[in-house]
Design a protein around this motif. Structure first.
Motif, short mmCIF file in Angstrom:
data_model
loop_
_atom_site.label_atom_id
_atom_site.label_comp_id
_atom_site.label_asym_id
_atom_site.label_seq_id
_atom_site.Cartn_x
_atom_site.Cartn_y
_atom_site.Cartn_z
N GLN A 16 30.92 -1.16 49.36
CA GLN A 16 30.18 -0.17 50.48
C GLN A 16 31.68 1.20 50.37
O GLN A 16 31.91 1.82 50.95
CB GLN A 16 29.90 -0.58 51.19
N LEU A 17 32.84 0.83 49.51
CA LEU A 17 33.88 1.45 49.93
C LEU A 17 34.19 2.07 48.81
O LEU A 17 34.91 1.60 47.43
CB LEU A 17 35.49 0.23 50.44
N PRO A 18 33.88 3.19 48.39
CA PRO A 18 34.11 4.14 47.19
C PRO A 18 36.00 4.55 46.90
O PRO A 18 36.10 4.18 45.68
CB PRO A 18 33.35 5.21 47.54
N GLU A 19 36.03 4.21 48.01
CA GLU A 19 37.61 5.29 47.83
C GLU A 19 38.73 3.89 46.98
O GLU A 19 38.89 3.66 47.15
CB GLU A 19 38.55 5.65 49.62
N LEU A 20 38.49 3.05 47.85
CA LEU A 20 38.65 1.95 47.21
C LEU A 20 38.42 0.80 45.93
O LEU A 20 39.70 0.96 45.49
CB LEU A 20 38.08 0.46 48.52
N ALA A 21 37.22 1.24 45.50
CA ALA A 21 36.96 1.66 44.16
C ALA A 21 38.07 2.93 43.29
O ALA A 21 38.64 1.70 41.80
CB ALA A 21 34.93 1.34 43.44
N LYS A 22 38.08 3.90 44.14
CA LYS A 22 38.84 4.77 43.42
C LYS A 22 39.85 4.39 43.00
O LYS A 22 40.34 4.53 42.07
CB LYS A 22 38.20 6.64 43.68
N THR A 23 40.98 3.97 44.25
CA THR A 23 42.24 4.05 44.52
C THR A 23 42.40 2.33 43.03
O THR A 23 43.86 3.10 42.34
CB THR A 23 42.57 2.96 45.81
N GLN A 24 41.92 1.57 43.59
CA GLN A 24 42.00 0.49 42.68
C GLN A 24 42.36 1.39 40.55
O GLN A 24 42.91 0.47 40.43
CB GLN A 24 40.58 -0.85 42.42
N LYS A 25 40.96 2.12 40.84
CA LYS A 25 40.67 2.31 39.18
C LYS A 25 42.10 3.22 39.11
O LYS A 25 42.59 3.13 37.79
CB LYS A 25 39.26 3.16 39.01
N ASP A 26 42.55 4.13 40.02
CA ASP A 26 43.59 4.65 39.76
C ASP A 26 45.01 3.91 39.55
O ASP A 26 45.77 4.56 38.58
CB ASP A 26 43.57 5.60 40.59
N PHE A 27 44.94 2.56 40.29
CA PHE A 27 46.21 2.08 39.87
C PHE A 27 46.41 0.93 38.80
O PHE A 27 46.91 1.10 37.71
CB PHE A 27 45.84 1.18 41.15
N TRP A 28 45.20 0.72 38.30
CA TRP A 28 44.69 0.20 37.39
C TRP A 28 45.08 1.37 35.78
O TRP A 28 45.90 1.28 34.34
CB TRP A 28 43.62 -0.31 36.67
N LEU A 29 44.79 2.54 35.60
CA LEU A 29 45.20 3.10 34.74
C LEU A 29 46.32 3.87 35.24
O LEU A 29 47.25 4.17 33.49
CB LEU A 29 44.56 5.00 35.61
#
Length: 112
Positions: A16-29
């Protein structure tokens, strides 16, 4: 009595938190990024000689290109070297060209 599983419904709360998912994806990138390799004068001259050789004998060339922390390979034939804009024009496929800046090239290999 059969077990009733809710399937994907039980995982919906986690997404339900797409911002969190995007932040985690950017972090791993960001953790996979690399610094740009330092090219000395000798290596730059060697790259130039390989490019000239490939152009003269119409050989394909494999370039290692650094962009935004990542390196990628590009294979094709060099059509034109533009000394004004400091770019290479490479024919990747028949009739399809890409421009590559001199500064982004970190490796050159002639494919015969």
């Amino acid at each position: 009595m059969a077990i009733r599983d809710r399937g994907m419904v039980k995982w919906q709360a986690a997404f339900q938190l797409p911002e969190l998912a995007k932040t985690q994806k950017d972090f791993w990138l960001d953790t996979k990024r690399e610094r740009k390799p330092i090219i000395d004068e000798h290596e730059a001259e060697e790259f130039d000689l390989r490019i000239i050789y490939a152009m003269e004998y119409n050989h394909s060339i494999k370039l290692m290109i650094w962009a935004d922390g990542f390196t990628k390979e590009m294979t094709g034939r060099i059509q034109f070297v533009d000394p004004v804009t400091h770019e290479l024009r490479i024919e990747v496929k028949d009739g399809e060209f890409e421009r590559v800046a001199f500064d982004s090239v970190v490796g050159v290999k002639v494919v015969e």
